[in-house]
Design an enzyme around this catalytic site. Structure first.
Site, PDB file in Angstrom:
ATOM      1  CD  GLN A 142      -1.065  -0.980   3.612  1.00 28.02           C
ATOM      2  OE1 GLN A 142      -2.128  -0.800   3.380  1.00 28.02           O
ATOM      3  NE2 GLN A 142      -0.241  -1.283   4.677  1.00 28.02           N
ATOM      4  CG  ASP A 160      -3.055 -13.449   5.024  1.00 26.03           C
ATOM      5  OD1 ASP A 160      -3.973 -12.643   5.437  1.00 26.03           O
ATOM      6  OD2 ASP A 160      -3.282 -14.141   4.016  1.00 26.03           O
ATOM      7  N   GLY A 161      -2.674 -11.892   8.264  1.00 26.92           N
ATOM      8  CA  GLY A 161      -3.568 -12.452   9.255  1.00 26.92           C
ATOM      9  C   GLY A 161      -4.462 -13.598   9.441  1.00 26.92           C
ATOM     10  CB  SER A 186      -7.103  -0.729   6.272  1.00 24.05           C
ATOM     11  OG  SER A 186      -6.706  -2.020   5.556  1.00 24.05           O
ATOM     12  CE1 TYR A 221      -9.737   6.694  11.561  1.00 28.48           C
ATOM     13  CE2 TYR A 221     -11.136   5.173  13.195  1.00 28.48           C
ATOM     14  CZ  TYR A 221      -9.799   5.506  12.587  1.00 28.48           C
ATOM     15  OH  TYR A 221      -8.583   4.737  12.977  1.00 28.48           O
ATOM     16  CG  ASP A 246      -6.410  -1.304  14.283  1.00 27.30           C
ATOM     17  OD1 ASP A 246      -7.281  -0.846  13.576  1.00 27.30           O
ATOM     18  OD2 ASP A 246      -5.280  -0.883  14.621  1.00 27.30           O
TER      19      ASP A 246
HETATM   20  N1  SPD Z   1     -11.653   4.338   7.604  1.00 28.71           N
HETATM   21  C1  SPD Z   1     -10.438   4.187   8.461  1.00 28.71           C
HETATM   22  C2  SPD Z   1     -10.447   2.760   9.339  1.00 28.71           C
HETATM   23  C3  SPD Z   1      -9.294   2.690   9.978  1.00 28.71           C
HETATM   24  C4  SPD Z   1      -9.252   1.491  10.957  1.00 28.71           C
HETATM   25  N2  SPD Z   1      -7.814   1.228  11.579  1.00 28.71           N
HETATM   26  C5  SPD Z   1      -7.100   2.211  11.922  1.00 28.71           C
HETATM   27  C6  SPD Z   1      -5.614   1.747  12.621  1.00 28.71           C
HETATM   28  C7  SPD Z   1      -5.394   2.668  13.968  1.00 28.71           C
HETATM   29  N3  SPD Z   1      -4.767   1.677  14.732  1.00 28.71           N
END
Ligand code: SPD
Length: 288
Positions: A40, A146-147, A166, A232, A164
């Site tokens: 990424q 890879d989790g 993305s 967010y 956690d």
């Molecule tokens: N839309 C973004 C969501 C991100 C979630 N993960 C954030 C990592 C922070 N530790």
């Protein structure tokens, strides 16, 4: 390297098809890091008013301004819902913020941590030491990979698993699918709890409903908690939780005064309140 769609005239704009027609913009003072890893595009910015910001593929992962709300709730809701969490797995979150929060629990004896992109870890150690301090905990063992593959090999190993991730575009996509949740369930010890990044009730209704259905089908108890995170999309994000026994919507243990003082967002009161959802969301999740 900088993507001009996201950075223009000194402002970063979070443009993404997952929230069409809207974008949060933050004024930036300096680009601290801007490189592509094998997975990424990783960027770190010094913003004018929100401290250091980490973005992956143009999507805000955290700002120093409000990172505590997400990390605290993602960690402390499942950990306090569990009567005695000793073994914990954290998947994703190479910034280390969730590890920092997990480390506040003295009863936790071992934490496995699996992250696909080691560049996120090294960049966070360099630019986000207040979060990456989570890696300094001697109870943490780091696995790079890879989790989904990591957890597939585990059986009855963890009291609490925190994912956690993305968003479900790019490397995180597999973490929103049923086979991954089946692996999470198998990896839990009896009475274990999972907590996964649950997107926004306002912006991602289908995704939230899908996660709720998967967890409802697989776990004894299922619940969805809402967190305020101003940077967010839509200012909020959720946690999708599944439990093999313990009640999720209230703490099973008392928080001692010393730990409470270290926190900014989590408290026993907000643990319970986070599960009180707007009426439209209640209907959405009740009628799956
Ligand atoms: N839309 C973004 C969501 C991100 C979630 N993960 C954030 C990592 C922070 N530790």
């Amino acid at each position: 390297m900088t993507d001009t769609r996201h950075v223009k005239d000194g402002w970063f704009s979070e443009i993404c098809p997952m929230w069409p027609g809207m974008a949060l913009s933050l004024e930036i003072e300096k680009i601290l890091f801007d490189e592509k890893s094998a997975f990424q595009h990783i960027q770190v910015f010094e913003t004018r008013h929100h401290g250091t910001m980490l973005a992956l593929d143009g999507i805000i992962q955290l700002t120093q301004f409000d990172e505590f709300s997400y990390q605290e709730m993602m960690a402390h809701i499942p950990l306090f819902a569990h009567p005695k969490p000793e073994t914990v797995l954290v998947i994703g979150g190479g910034d280390g913020g969730i590890l920092r929060e997990v480390g506040r629990h003295a009863c936790v004896g071992a934490v496995d941590f699996c992250e696909i992109d080691d560049m996120v870890i090294s960049v966070s150690k360099q630019f986000l030491p207040d979060l990456a301090c989570g890696f300094d905990d001697p109870r943490v063992t780091v696995f790079i990979g890879d989790g989904a593959a990591f957890v597939k090999e585990k059986t009855g190993a963890y009291d609490v698993i925190i994912v956690d991730s993305s968003d479900p575009i790019g490397p995180g996509e597999v973490l929103f699918k049923k086979p991954f949740y089946e692996s999470l369930k198998t990896a839990l010890r009896p009475g274990g709890i999972i907590a996964t990044q649950g997107e926004s009730l306002f912006l991602h209704k289908d995704c939230v409903a899908n996660l709720a259905k998967i967890t409802r089908d697989l776990f004894t108890r299922q619940a969805y908690a809402c967190i305020m995170v101003p940077t967010y999309p839509g200012g909020n994000i959720g946690i999708c939780l599944g439990s093999l026994g313990p009640e999720l919507t209230r703490p099973a243990r008392k928080i001692d005064a010393g730990l409470q003082e270290q926190l900014k967002y989590y408290s026993p009161e907000i643990h319970k309140a986070a599960f009180a959802l707007p009426f439209f969301a209640r209907k959405l999740l009740e009628n799956l």
